[in-house]
Design an enzyme around this catalytic site. Structure first.
Site, PDB file in Angstrom:
ATOM      1  N   HIS A  77      52.774  41.174  48.473  1.00 41.10           N
ATOM      2  CA  HIS A  77      51.557  40.826  48.393  1.00 41.10           C
ATOM      3  C   HIS A  77      51.154  41.618  49.795  1.00 41.10           C
ATOM      4  O   HIS A  77      50.199  40.516  50.331  1.00 41.10           O
ATOM      5  CB  HIS A  77      51.954  39.247  47.680  1.00 41.10           C
ATOM      6  CG  HIS A  77      49.809  39.279  47.728  1.00 41.10           C
ATOM      7  ND1 HIS A  77      50.229  38.049  46.652  1.00 41.10           N
ATOM      8  CD2 HIS A  77      49.587  39.905  48.057  1.00 41.10           C
ATOM      9  CE1 HIS A  77      48.865  37.897  46.407  1.00 41.10           C
ATOM     10  NE2 HIS A  77      48.211  38.934  46.762  1.00 41.10           N
ATOM     11  N   ARG A 117      46.520  40.224  40.657  1.00 38.17           N
ATOM     12  CA  ARG A 117      47.183  39.196  40.547  1.00 38.17           C
ATOM     13  C   ARG A 117      48.628  39.498  39.739  1.00 38.17           C
ATOM     14  O   ARG A 117      48.846  40.053  38.544  1.00 38.17           O
ATOM     15  CB  ARG A 117      47.142  38.432  39.801  1.00 38.17           C
ATOM     16  CG  ARG A 117      45.873  37.453  40.663  1.00 38.17           C
ATOM     17  CD  ARG A 117      46.610  36.870  42.643  1.00 38.17           C
ATOM     18  NE  ARG A 117      45.613  36.256  42.961  1.00 38.17           N
ATOM     19  CZ  ARG A 117      44.879  36.673  44.003  1.00 38.17           C
ATOM     20  NH1 ARG A 117      45.564  37.933  44.875  1.00 38.17           N
ATOM     21  NH2 ARG A 117      43.773  36.240  44.567  1.00 38.17           N
TER      22      ARG A 117
END
Ligand code: NAP
Ligand code: GLV
Length: 306
Positions: free
Chosen positions: A269, A221
């Site tokens: 991502h 993250r």
């Protein structure tokens, strides 16, 4: 049985179809305000209104491995939150990380620059034993990544909350373990969940403990990493560069200096995507296990935050 789906940014129709096929007798529907109450929900980043309205839910299935966004919502304490465990993600993560480590170790970017200008030149082979790879987070994804890296004979280390004993992987845990782990690591791979303990954990103090010439691969993250500290340590020469798949703000804003940094590789991502067929199969298996009164994997502990 009723199953509802609520996705922030994904068409629910193919998921509804797949679940309806697995449970022909069930009511399966995409959620909209005022929809009937369901027993199970399958979600990605639902709004608080969804949680407040669907107050008959027994289980909330997250169609990702990380539940950090979901745990920001006000959830009833009795609601079981279940994450995806693997469902086709670990092999993707192993591919991504091995690719990034090997690309850096073998200097393929530098070879690209040379060959694009018609230059045929060799670089001195680097010593594999000098490129220890430290995997932070040895869970479903981290363990698979660590094992994949061993195939290429990199020295592999691991760091986790609880101690681990994995063949051939030097494993560390706890505060003293963290310092020993960082000081023994050249290439750092982050695969921890985002929790109050791990937020901002990759900062100037921790990253400067990596071996000189260190390299950072963040696939967990964005909020684990203090981006300015990474850039400072690359620009002052302590770190050689980074490959980042996740960012504090996504999509990465156009004015973020990371975009243009010559030593940082950016991907959007995408290191381990949710695969629909595999995820539906896993969730269906878990609903059936729950119906039989059996325990299931991937139940989130709200106290730990993962
Ligand atoms: P997991 O199975 O829950 O594993 C988490 C690991 O992190 C465990 O080994 C855990 O330690 C360790 N950990 C937790 N808190 C820690 C702490 N404070 N200090 C050190 N280690 C800590 O999770 P997973 O399925 O491997 O997924 C990991 C993360 O990857 C997800 O949470 C998500 O954020 C990210 N992810 C990213 C993508 C992408 O496309 N970029 C895709 C999927 C997942 P213990 O073993 O001791 O519990
Ligand atoms: C993706 O980032 C996930 O958590 O599955």
């Amino acid at each position: 049985m009723k199953i509802t789906l609520c996705f922030a940014s994904l068409p629910p129709e193919p998921w509804v179809e797949g679940l309806q096929k697995a449970f022909p007798q069930a009511g399966v529907f995409a959620w909209a305000p005022g929809a009937p109450l369901a027993d199970h929900a399958i979600v990605w980043a639902p709004p608080q209104q969804f949680i407040d309205e669907q107050n008959g839910l027994k289980t909330l299935f997250n169609i990702g491995a990380g539940v950090d966004a979901l745990l920001q919502l006000r959830l009833p304490p009795s609601l079981k939150v279940v994450r995806l465990d693997d469902a086709g993600m670990s092999v993707q993560m192993a591919e991504y990380v091995c690719h990034a480590v090997i690309r850096h170790f073998r200097e393929f970017d530098a070879y690209d620059v040379d060959t694009q200008s018609g230059k045929w030149s060799y670089r001195k082979p680097r010593i594999r034993a000098d490129f220890s790879v430290g995997v932070m987070g040895l869970g479903v994804l981290g363990e698979r990544v660590a094992k994949a890296l061993q195939v290429f004979e990199f020295p592999v280390l691991g760091y986790s909350r609880s101690p681990k004993d994995l063949p051939g992987i030097r494993s560390f845990s706890g505060a003293q373990g963290l310092a020993d782990f960082l000081q023994s690591t050249r290439v750092l791979v982050n695969l921890m969940p985002l929790t109050s303990e791990t937020e901002n954990m990759l900062n100037h103090s921790t990253l400067s403990q990596l071996q000189r010439g260190g390299y950072v691969i963040n696939v967990a993250r964005g909020k684990h990493l203090v981006e300015e500290d990474l850039i400072t340590l690359i620009d002052n020469g302590h770190l050689a560069g980074a490959t980042l798949d996740v960012f504090r703000t996504e999509p990465l804003p156009a004015d973020n200096p990371i975009w243009a940094h010559p030593k940082i590789t950016v991907t959007p991502h995408t290191s381990a995507r949710t695969l629909r067929e595999e995820s539906i199969a896993q969730i269906v298996g878990k609903i059936k296990a729950l119906q039989r009164g059996e325990p299931i994997n991937g139940v989130v502990d709200p106290q730990r935050g993962y």
